[in-house]
Design a protein around this motif. Structure first.
Motif, PDB file in Angstrom:
ATOM      1  N   UNK A  34       0.822  -1.202   0.000  1.00  0.00           N
ATOM      2  CA  UNK A  34       0.000   0.000   0.000  1.00  0.00           C
ATOM      3  C   UNK A  34       0.865   1.265   0.000  1.00  0.00           C
ATOM      4  N   UNK A  35       2.019   1.228   0.682  1.00  0.00           N
ATOM      5  CA  UNK A  35       2.904   2.399   0.703  1.00  0.00           C
ATOM      6  C   UNK A  35       3.358   2.755  -0.702  1.00  0.00           C
ATOM      7  N   UNK A  36       3.709   1.745  -1.479  1.00  0.00           N
ATOM      8  CA  UNK A  36       4.137   2.002  -2.847  1.00  0.00           C
ATOM      9  C   UNK A  36       3.051   2.624  -3.696  1.00  0.00           C
ATOM     10  N   UNK A  37       1.801   2.327  -3.363  1.00  0.00           N
ATOM     11  CA  UNK A  37       0.676   2.878  -4.121  1.00  0.00           C
ATOM     12  C   UNK A  37       0.323   4.300  -3.709  1.00  0.00           C
ATOM     13  N   UNK A  45       8.606  -8.935  -2.771  1.00  0.00           N
ATOM     14  CA  UNK A  45       8.924 -10.350  -2.955  1.00  0.00           C
ATOM     15  C   UNK A  45       9.757 -10.894  -1.806  1.00  0.00           C
ATOM     16  N   UNK A  46      10.703 -10.096  -1.318  1.00  0.00           N
ATOM     17  CA  UNK A  46      11.531 -10.523  -0.181  1.00  0.00           C
ATOM     18  C   UNK A  46      10.674 -10.688   1.073  1.00  0.00           C
ATOM     19  N   UNK A  47       9.753  -9.751   1.287  1.00  0.00           N
ATOM     20  CA  UNK A  47       8.858  -9.848   2.443  1.00  0.00           C
ATOM     21  C   UNK A  47       7.943 -11.061   2.331  1.00  0.00           C
ATOM     22  N   UNK A  48       7.446 -11.323   1.125  1.00  0.00           N
ATOM     23  CA  UNK A  48       6.586 -12.495   0.911  1.00  0.00           C
ATOM     24  C   UNK A  48       7.356 -13.781   1.169  1.00  0.00           C
ATOM     25  N   UNK A  49       8.619 -13.829   0.748  1.00  0.00           N
ATOM     26  CA  UNK A  49       9.435 -15.034   0.942  1.00  0.00           C
ATOM     27  C   UNK A  49       9.680 -15.296   2.429  1.00  0.00           C
ATOM     28  N   UNK A  50       9.975 -14.248   3.189  1.00  0.00           N
ATOM     29  CA  UNK A  50      10.150 -14.410   4.639  1.00  0.00           C
ATOM     30  C   UNK A  50       8.870 -14.956   5.270  1.00  0.00           C
ATOM     31  N   UNK A  89       9.041  -0.244 -10.742  1.00  0.00           N
ATOM     32  CA  UNK A  89       8.334  -1.516 -10.516  1.00  0.00           C
ATOM     33  C   UNK A  89       9.247  -2.660 -10.085  1.00  0.00           C
ATOM     34  N   UNK A  90      10.448  -2.727 -10.617  1.00  0.00           N
ATOM     35  CA  UNK A  90      11.359  -3.818 -10.246  1.00  0.00           C
ATOM     36  C   UNK A  90      11.781  -3.712  -8.784  1.00  0.00           C
ATOM     37  N   UNK A  91      12.005  -2.480  -8.316  1.00  0.00           N
ATOM     38  CA  UNK A  91      12.363  -2.280  -6.903  1.00  0.00           C
ATOM     39  C   UNK A  91      11.195  -2.661  -5.999  1.00  0.00           C
ATOM     40  N   UNK A  92       9.978  -2.285  -6.402  1.00  0.00           N
ATOM     41  CA  UNK A  92       8.795  -2.646  -5.620  1.00  0.00           C
ATOM     42  C   UNK A  92       8.639  -4.165  -5.547  1.00  0.00           C
ATOM     43  N   UNK A 112      16.902  -3.000   2.969  1.00  0.00           N
ATOM     44  CA  UNK A 112      17.676  -2.109   2.089  1.00  0.00           C
ATOM     45  C   UNK A 112      16.793  -1.604   0.953  1.00  0.00           C
ATOM     46  N   UNK A 113      16.020  -2.510   0.354  1.00  0.00           N
ATOM     47  CA  UNK A 113      15.122  -2.104  -0.736  1.00  0.00           C
ATOM     48  C   UNK A 113      14.064  -1.122  -0.237  1.00  0.00           C
TER      49      UNK A 113
END
Length: 400
Positions: free
Chosen positions: A192-195, A222-227, A214-217, A253-254
């Motif tokens: 939501x922050x990105x939006x 994706x890293x948060x989803x993987x965790x 978009x790639x950074x988002x 970092x991202x």
């Protein structure tokens, strides 16, 4: 005005005219009660036996009681804007609210329904929100926002793991189930922050909107989803601290790069903006420090989680509900002056709770008390200033 008939709207009690009203107000008020009860339980000042014990109850209720109430209020309100279809209101909204509040009461006093039925009541809330959210999105085939429906289903899985940890403690870990819930909220906030934050910042400062990457988002989320997935799978595969630490650092970092690109320095004169940026900063650096704590034993993981939960998650929640409540009650986006004190107090609370016990372990109880008091101050100020807005009809006479 086209979404809702004004005459029908006026027949509904203002509190149940749109999802943000009951859930923002009751969620904030409940957080005050829950922290006060936890402080007394921690000190042994009261003799309560909530479901799962005091430690389990504190973790669960801050995530799935307080946090999910705010999420429900936000999504049930946003879906009307996304789809241009009427949002849930009136008796249906009141029924959802009653289900949520029943869960809170029965978890604190489990003898009312018994442990099993109490767990069932609590677990029923998020699936109900998911079904109501899905209907208008599917009706107009707006699949971009359908993302939130499976996310609520995963929230339910994490909640089910929390309850399973009571009945099967040798299989399911309270800590990792709770951590999965925290990461799910962090993921939702990140999406939501990105939006909205680039748009809020541009509108609030009259400056050009930051260009999205978009790639950074995708890398951040994706890293948060993987965790989250790794934490949810802990009963099957266990948890490897090295991989968790590395992925957390990458996500942090991202997130920090995103936050810097949103130009936080231009928001210092706008409390509704600097509070949001300050919380995202806590979220980003909380993720990095938390990741380091999984790699360096000297960094106390349990304390650093509070930098993420208090400074990041609660900070974003306080800033967002302060802004959304103003906009959706037809008022100018100008927070009451004392809300700046609330925003600052929440940031200080996160620092006191995270770094105080780390640096001065002999004063741990003092720092917990300080942090708890500042939380009580922050959300009490919200309740005092925003309850009149949320309990009355919109100032501009429009529905909602």
């Amino acid at each position: 005005m086209q979404i809702t008939d004004l005459k029908k709207e006026q027949a509904i009690m203002p509190l149940f005219r749109l999802g943000f009203r009951p859930f923002f107000l009751a969620g904030a008020l409940f957080s005050v009660i829950a922290i006060l009860v936890w402080l007394m339980l921690y000190r042994g000042a009261i003799n309560l036996q909530p479901l799962g014990g005091g430690y389990w109850w504190h973790i669960h209720e801050m995530i799935f009681g307080f946090g999910c109430a705010i999420i429900a209020g936000f999504l049930l309100t946003a879906v009307q804007t996304w789809t241009s279809l009427p949002g849930v209101k009136g008796k249906m909204l009141a029924a959802l609210f009653f289900l949520w509040i029943t869960g809170r009461v029965c978890l604190l006093f489990p003898h009312l329904l018994g442990s099993t039925l109490t767990s069932i009541v609590d677990l029923a809330f998020l699936p109900c929100i998911a079904v109501i959210l899905a209907k208008p999105i599917l009706a107009i085939k707006q699949y971009r926002n359908l993302f939130f429906v499976p996310l609520l289903a995963i929230f339910t899985i994490a909640n089910a793991q929390m309850h399973a940890s009571i009945y099967y403690p040798n299989i399911v870990s309270i800590q990792y189930a709770g951590y999965a819930g925290v990461m799910l909220i962090t993921l939702l906030i990140s999406v939501m922050a990105g939006r909205v934050i680039p748009m809020f910042t541009a509108n609030g400062t009259k400056t050009p909107k930051a260009i999205a990457l978009p790639k950074l988002d995708k890398l951040t989320n994706g890293a948060l989803a993987l965790i989250t997935i790794l934490l949810l799978l802990h009963p099957i595969i266990g948890v490897n601290n090295f991989y968790i630490g590395v992925i957390l650092i990458l996500a942090g970092i991202c997130q920090a790069i995103r936050w810097f690109r949103w130009r936080p320095w231009i928001t210092l004169g706008v409390p509704l903006l600097w509070s949001l940026h300050l919380a995202i900063k806590a979220l980003a650096f909380g993720l990095i420090l938390l990741g380091l704590s999984y790699l360096i034993p000297e960094i106390p993981t349990s304390h650093i989680w509070h930098l993420l939960t208090i400074g990041g998650i609660a900070g974003v929640i306080l800033a967002m509900i302060s802004r959304v409540s103003l906009g959706h009650t037809g008022r100018p986006l100008q927070a009451p002056k004392l809300m700046s004190l609330a925003f600052a107090a929440m940031a200080i609370a996160s620092l006191a709770r995270s770094f105080g016990p780390w640096g001065f372990p002999e004063y741990t109880m003092l720092f917990i008390d300080i942090s708890g008091f500042l939380w009580l101050l922050s959300f009490s100020l919200f309740v005092v200033f925003y309850a009149p807005m949320l309990l009355k009809a919109r100032a501009d006479g429009r529905p909602g």
